[in-house]
Write a protein that holds these residues in place. Sequence first.
Motif, short mmCIF file in Angstrom:
data_model
loop_
_atom_site.label_atom_id
_atom_site.label_comp_id
_atom_site.label_asym_id
_atom_site.label_seq_id
_atom_site.Cartn_x
_atom_site.Cartn_y
_atom_site.Cartn_z
N GLN A 145 -7.95 8.17 5.60
CA GLN A 145 -8.58 7.98 4.30
C GLN A 145 -9.76 7.02 4.37
OE1 GLN A 145 -5.96 6.23 1.40
NE2 GLN A 145 -7.46 6.35 -0.25
N HIS A 146 -9.67 6.03 5.23
CA HIS A 146 -10.70 5.00 5.33
C HIS A 146 -11.64 5.19 6.52
CE1 HIS A 146 -7.82 3.14 2.55
NE2 HIS A 146 -8.90 2.56 2.06
N VAL B 56 2.39 6.79 7.04
CA VAL B 56 1.63 6.02 6.06
C VAL B 56 0.37 5.46 6.71
CG1 VAL B 56 1.63 3.92 4.62
CG2 VAL B 56 3.64 5.41 4.64
N ALA B 57 0.52 4.89 7.91
CA ALA B 57 -0.62 4.29 8.61
C ALA B 57 -1.67 5.33 8.97
CB ALA B 57 -0.13 3.56 9.86
N TYR C 97 -3.61 6.27 5.97
CA TYR C 97 -4.53 5.18 5.61
C TYR C 97 -5.76 5.21 6.52
CZ TYR C 97 -6.38 0.52 4.73
OH TYR C 97 -7.21 -0.52 4.42
N ILE D 243 -1.04 -4.75 4.98
CA ILE D 243 -2.04 -4.30 5.93
C ILE D 243 -2.95 -5.49 6.14
CG2 ILE D 243 -3.89 -2.67 6.46
CD1 ILE D 243 -2.58 -0.71 4.47
N PHE E 31 -0.38 -2.99 10.58
CA PHE E 31 0.51 -2.51 9.53
C PHE E 31 1.82 -3.28 9.68
CE2 PHE E 31 -2.54 0.77 10.43
CZ PHE E 31 -2.95 1.16 9.16
N HIS F 278 0.85 -1.19 0.00
CA HIS F 278 0.00 0.00 0.00
C HIS F 278 0.89 1.24 0.00
CE1 HIS F 278 -3.20 2.81 0.89
NE2 HIS F 278 -2.40 3.32 1.82
N THR F 279 0.64 2.11 -0.96
CA THR F 279 1.44 3.32 -1.12
C THR F 279 0.54 4.55 -1.03
OG1 THR F 279 2.93 2.12 -2.59
CG2 THR F 279 3.07 4.51 -2.64
N ASN F 280 1.03 5.55 -0.33
CA ASN F 280 0.40 6.86 -0.36
C ASN F 280 1.53 7.90 -0.41
OD1 ASN F 280 1.22 7.32 2.38
ND2 ASN F 280 -0.71 6.43 3.13
N GLU G 64 5.36 3.66 1.68
CA GLU G 64 4.72 2.36 1.47
C GLU G 64 4.78 1.52 2.73
OE1 GLU G 64 6.24 -1.60 -0.56
OE2 GLU G 64 5.76 -0.10 -2.10
#
Length: 131
Positions: A88-89, A81-82, A85, A43, A52, A33-35, A39
């Motif tokens: 975003q979710h 990153v986490a 994520y 997950i 993670f 998973h990349t944002n 990366e």
Amino acid sequence: MRGWWARAFGNRGERRAARYLRGLGYTIIARQHTNRYGEVDLIARDGDCLVFVEVKTRKSTAAGHPAEAVDRTKQGQLTRVALAYLKQHGLLNARSRFDVIAIIWPEAGRTPELQHFQNAFPPVGTGQMFS
């Protein structure tokens, strides 16, 4: 190791780690998973906890144990990153943790040595929900 071979070796380790986690009952949600912050290798869901997972695969411990590569700088990057994520979710209230899976895979065909460090490090950084 450099270039495509290193990526292929790392991908092999990630696939092995995902298989291992599925064997423990985890559900793999995403791989690589990349944002914009970087990366995270895997997950997964472990019961009600979002995990993670950073996977480090090496041929030997000559340059140190693979888990040692997850230093404070890498931990900070994984935290960012986490957090992105989770935001975003819509999962900011979800339980989550960081695991590290270290794999020593000396030769093709030989069984790799895998170590799983659950809750390997706390979130790193200041001014975040984790501080």
